[in-house]
Write a protein that holds these residues in place. Structure first.
Motif: not given
Lengths: 331, 505, 321
Positions: B53-68
């Motif tokens: 999911x982090x690498x963009x190879x699989x989409x997530x169904x729910x959740x949030x990702x923050x970078x910096x």
């Protein structure tokens, strides 16, 4: 959502799209034929005609299926069928007696040529480890040349009446002998692949040769047998063909290997080996040959037929891709 | 200068459903600047899915990702790269016949001004610079195929640095490295850490966590279990959280009465691989064969099994000399080999559990000329129950099983041949802690039945934990033999590195 | 596995029953279709100009005569032709036109068709060991004879001639026979040698080079088709004997016609009329349906092509435009 589940149902197994295609072919050619004032494509007699024409290819396809599942390829089958037909016709003509015993000898001579060639091809692949593509490509040319040399390039004919039995005879006056032989060969292939050690070894070698070797699978013996079987069956097909033509021609079977490989692959056998069934191959053959006969039926000419066959092969590959995609999205 | 308390990466409430399975259930993961964050869990715990999911190879169904601190949507691998996320997989994504420089700049080759031509000079120079960062001193024009596994890994890391990655994910980087190479890798990781990069480190070898990690996040069955400072948790704590139950023993060693000699080899030699190898294995004992990678251990096993030819030497099975020229003959004499590389050498992945189980001894399920499929099914079901192979059915394709279960299928295959001598080559590589203990318990059951086991392993704790005697190889020769009582990690390493030599009786 | 087997079996049974039920619905032919009879044709190939012209003329004539024509091409493959004819028989066409890919092997199939009351006609290539209603082809004998006469005149009654032969083809045998019969009328001229060239240009060239070396007194060469003749031309020119040796060919391909026009030592050729063959074939079939008397063989006249006739043709064309 319902669309996706329908797609899944349709593409979940190899036989589903193939059977649907086959039925659609019959319906389409019946309609197109009727529009041209030529109804009756979807009839028993046409089906027998298709099966009759398919039987010769089918015998070769059973052998080719074994070869491809084992991870190999055999491009020489067309040439083998030509040379075995020629040899068999030559023997008949030289014996010069039109009695069943002598005819049988000539049939055996033809098959023997196939078995001998098969052992040479198989040995080169199994023991000297030359890639099958190259070995059989060489033999495709070599055997074709030999057939032409033996016959000086012209067909051997006329052949005695009894010789025509395999290709033109009928079982109980209804079913052509060649279809009966095909059914026997098909059953043989089914038993070998599903119920013998040889069959299991073929799948194992095609699936992973290293693992198979380390599990004690006799790699060389299996490969040798596979190519002998394929060549022997092609020789049998060649004899039936010569018998049907009434002549042993060195020119027959050019390009047959491609039609046979196409049928096998359309039937779901993987060119990288380890995967495939004999029923798939049968369906693949039916799809290709119904199309062939159907196009003849509605009067599509040579060039159009070439284009159509190409499109069918492409479609089959696409369907295979869709199946793989649906499977991964399942996990 | 970013403060170390700020988060480089934050993943929150990550949820992913696959048909019928909740693969990730509100999982979270935090990564600080300059941190090596270890991610552990058994196979199937969801680590790979989270990283995909982090690498963009699989989409997530729910959740949030923050970078910096900024919220991001990652929809493709390309976008992940743009955001400074770089993955280094177990199987490298390098193209073998391209040079090191070409691989590093694949798809981003520097151009001469606005022309479409590659600026080779600049590319080689940049490649050298970035290789210097990871301390790899090789010609950047070398084709990748000529590099060692460790060097290839360095190239992968260099590639990650060259795209200005801020977050580097390493999936089992140590699995294929020798100890010395591993040390170099750790040095590089420490350098990266000082440059304020964040590293997510996935490994089954828990001891590595203590050497390199700052914090550890434990996952189990798609659930987030917790995040801890490494110094606050013990190895046993981590294992307990991963497995979800108390592991009674990591190495459930049982000492059986030593039976008659099953296998004896004398002066085995294969030029260029090993020389004058002599030893014996008795019924009811595990003999360990260890040494550094490349010492010739696997080669000895392959030769005994008939997979490679021998130049010299004799093999005795149950006291009488035998000639073994092929795996078939080895199997006939009751020898089985469980290879290190299960996927490529142990199983036919495209075949079912049932078909793999009987592959090495189809004769036993043959009646007249034909295979007796009902009998085959019965046998296969029996093994699935006995070995507790977790599979939906015996008709499952071997590819779809987890590593531990695959290993069990391989074991079932050799049990079905009635092998009296089993050679295990790295039996626990890539297998998680819970499954490891199960494999060891199965070994005990085998010993009880009078089987002799030769176990090749690089994992010293497991060699010390499970073996009755330990043979150590160094550069193709036997450097020494240690009994269970006298063996320690230090003694083994001294023999393995050639520091001391001890004569073998 | 078994599941799949079962379902495959069912689907095949389904196909058969479907086939059976459809088969019963076949309407009886004859009454409504007396106006448009169907003719099936299996020709040698679709890739040669000769057969393209022949097929075009067949189509046009069929339309004129109210016949329903279906053409298939065997592309030199006896098995393909076999399949096509079997299907025509199954479709119960009213007549069959075949140009056999294999003269001697086609016999049993023709017999089968005739037994099922389907009249069979052959075009261009004959069928051995089988009785057809009519064979329609170029008059090869006449062509050979015309070439022989012309060449004898040019040689002024004496000289030595060689033939680049391809004896396995019936039409070639007829050409050679006509040629030899013409030469026999001139006691001063003899055919000294026949060499095989397989109708291929490179083989014909090599054969010619060997001929010239062994027979320095050679005066003329007959190539049984234009590839043979052009091969011979290349051989003669490479030996520098173009002023002594004369060549005649057969088929009048554009390339051969150009050589003749340029005044090379290829001096004459025979033009066939594929369009006439095609037209005649359909007319013969149509006559057969009208119960008219039909000869066993219909020979389509051929034409001698020389530099003079070509120049004539060209001036005619110029006059028109």
């Amino acid at each position: 959502m319902w669309l996706k589940s329908w797609l899944k149902l349709i593409f979940s197994r190899t036989w589903v799209p193939l059977t649907i295609t086959l039925i659609l072919e019959f319906i389409a050619f019946e309609i197109l034929g009727s529009l041209q004032g030529q109804p009756g494509f979807a009839s028993l007699s046409t089906t027998i005609l298709i099966l009759n024409q398919l039987s010769i290819f089918g015998i070769m396809a059973v052998g080719m299926n074994l070869v491809i599942i084992s991870g190999g390829i055999d491009l020489s089958i067309g040439s083998i069928s030509a040379i075995s037909g020629v040899i068999s016709a030559l023997v008949t003509v030289h014996l010069h007696i039109d009695s069943p015993i002598y005819i049988l000898i000539s049939y055996i001579a033809g098959v023997a040529i196939g078995l001998i060639t098969g052992s040479i091809i198989g040995s080169l692949i199994a023991f000297i480890e030359i890639p099958p593509f190259i070995v059989t490509l060489a033999f495709m040319s070599l055997l074709r040349g030999l057939a032409n040399i033996i016959t000086a390039g012209k067909p051997i004919s006329p052949l005695p009446e009894n010789f025509l039995f395999l290709g033109r005879g009928q079982f109980l006056n209804t079913i052509p002998i060649s279809i009966v032989i095909f059914i026997l060969v098909f059953l043989w292939g089914y038993l070998v692949l599903n119920y013998t050690r040889l069959g299991r070894h073929i799948y194992a070698i095609g699936g992973n040769e290293v693992s198979a070797k380390l599990s004690g699978v006799p790699i060389r013996k299996t490969k040798l047998l596979v190519y002998i079987a394929c060549s022997g069956l092609s020789a049998l097909a060649g004899i039936i063909l010569a018998s049907r033509m009434g002549s042993g021609s060195p020119k027959v079977g050019i390009g047959d290997e491609l039609a046979v490989i196409a049928s096998v692959v359309i039937g779901g056998t993987s060119l990288s080996g380890g995967k495939g069934t004999i029923w798939g191959t049968l369906l693949g053959l039916c799809v290709v040959f119904t199309l062939n006969t159907g196009l003849n039926w509605i009067g599509v000419e040579t060039f159009g037929q070439q284009v159509t066959l190409g499109l069918v092969i492409l479609t089959a590959i696409l369907v295979d891709k869709i199946q793989a995609k649906l499977k991964t999205s399942n996990e | 200068m970013p403060s170390h308390d700020n988060l480089l990466l934050e993943m929150k409430h990550i949820t992913k459903r696959f048909p019928g399975v909740l693969a990730l259930d509100k999982v979270k993961l935090e990564l600080r600047y300059g941190e090596v964050h270890c991610l552990v869990g058994e196979n199937g715990a969801g680590k790979s899915t989270l990283m995909k999911i982090l690498a963009g190879a699989v989409p997530m169904d729910d959740g949030e990702i923050y970078i910096e601190g900024k919220k991001v949507e990652i929809t493709s691998p390309f976008q992940a790269q743009q955001l400074g996320i770089s993955m280094i997989y177990q199987e490298f994504n390098l193209i073998p016949y391209l040079s090191v420089a070409e691989n590093i700049f694949l798809g981003r080759e520097p151009k001469k001004g606005k022309t479409p031509f590659i600026d080779w000079k600049r590319m080689y120079k940049d490649a050298e610079d970035v290789l210097n960062l990871v301390g790899l001193k090789i010609d950047v024009r070398t084709p990748v195929v000529e590099l060692s596994v460790a060097q290839q890994q360095m190239v992968e890391i260099a590639k990650a640095l060259s795209i200005k990655a801020k977050i580097i994910v390493m999936d089992e980087p140590s699995a294929t490295l020798t100890d010395h190479e591993l040390k170099t890798l750790f040095d590089i990781i420490r350098t990266l850490r000082r440059q304020d990069l964040g590293i997510i480190y996935i490994s089954h070898r828990l001891e590595e966590l203590y050497e390199i990690g700052n914090r550890v996040t434990v996952m189990r069955d798609g659930q987030y279990i917790g995040t801890f400072e490494i110094c606050d948790v013990t190895r046993e704590d981590i294992i307990r959280m991963m497995v979800g139950r108390e592991l009674t023993e990591e190495y459930p060693k049982v000492i059986f009465k030593r039976g008659p000699e099953r296998l004896r080899v004398e002066n085995l030699t294969r030029k260029g691989a090993f020389e004058n190898i002599s030893f014996s294995v008795h019924a009811g004992e595990i003999v360990g064969l260890t040494g550094l990678v490349g010492a010739g251990r696997t080669e000895v096993a392959r030769a005994i099994f008939g997979a490679d030819p021998l130049d010299k030497g004799k093999i005795y099975v149950d006291g009488s000399e035998v000639k073994i020229r092929s795996p078939q003959e080895a199997i006939y004499h009751g020898i089985g080999l469980l290879t290190e590389d299960r996927k490529n050498q142990g199983l036919v992945l495209s075949m079912t559990v049932r078909e793999n189980t009987t592959l090495a001894n189809l004769k036993r399920v043959t009646k007249w000329l034909f295979l007796n499929i009902p009998e085959e099914k019965r046998v296969s079901k029996k093994f699935v129950e006995e070995l507790q192979i977790r599979t939906p059915s015996i008709e499952q394709i071997a590819q779809n099983l987890s590593g531990g279960n695959q290993q069990k299928v391989v074991l079932a295959k050799w049990l079905f041949t009635n092998s009296k001598i089993l050679i295990f080559d790295e039996p626990t590589r890539g297998i998680d802690v819970g499954a490891k203990a199960e494999i060891f318990k199965l070994m005990n059951q085998l010993l009880e039945r009078g089987v002799a086991i030769l176990m090749i392993s690089s994992e010293l704790p497991e060699v010390l934990g499970m073996c009755d005697r330990i043979l150590v190889m160094h550069e193709g020769r036997l450097a020494g033999e240690l009994s269970r009582e006298e063996a320690t990690q230090e003694k083994i390493m001294q023999l393995a590195t050639g520091y001391i030599k001890k004569n073998v009786a | 596995m078994h599941n799949r087997l079962f379902i495959s079996l069912i689907s095949i049974c389904l196909l058969f029953t479907m086939g059976l039920s459809c088969g019963k619905n076949e309407t009886p032919k004859g009454a409504t279709e007396s106006l448009s009879k169907t003719v099936g044709a299996s020709l040698l190939t679709q890739t040669h100009v000769f057969y393209q012209d022949l097929a075009d003329a067949m189509r046009e004539t069929a339309v004129k005569n109210g016949l329903n024509l279906r053409i298939q091409y065997a592309e030199f493959d006896p098995r393909k032709q076999n399949d096509q004819i079997e299907m025509f028989i199954l479709q119960r066409v009213d007549a069959l036109i075949i140009s056999p890919t294999d003269s001697s092997g086609i016999g049993p199939l023709i017999k089968e068709a005739m037994n099922k009351k389907i009249p069979v006609f052959t075009v261009d290539i004959t069928a051995k060991d089988a009785d057809v209603v009519c064979h329609i082809a170029s008059d090869n004998y006449q062509g050979g004879y015309m070439l022989g006469k012309f060449l004898a005149d040019k040689l002024e009654g004496k000289g030595k001639i060689a033939i680049i032969d391809h004896p396995t083809v019936t039409s070639v045998q007829e050409r050679v026979k006509g040629f030899e019969d013409a030469i026999k009328e001139y006691p001063g001229i003899e055919v000294v040698q026949k060499v095989p060239g397989d109708g291929q240009r490179d083989k014909a060239m090599r054969a010619t080079q060997d001929l010239i070396a062994s027979r320095p007194d050679l005066d003329a060469i007959f190539g049984i088709n234009d590839d043979s003749a052009l091969g011979a031309l290349a051989g003669v020119e490479s030996a520098g004997l173009q002023n002594r040796i004369k060549i005649v060919g057969f088929d009048a391909t554009p390339e051969a016609c150009n050589a003749i026009l340029e005044g090379k030592c290829l001096i004459a050729d025979i033009a066939q009329y594929p369009r006439e063959i095609g037209k005649s074939a359909i007319e013969t079939v149509s006559d057969y349906f009208k119960a008219k008397e039909i000869p066993k063989v219909r020979q389509i006249p051929v034409k001698l092509i020389t530099r003079e006739t070509l120049l004539q043709e060209r001036s005619n064309q110029n006059a028109k435009s």
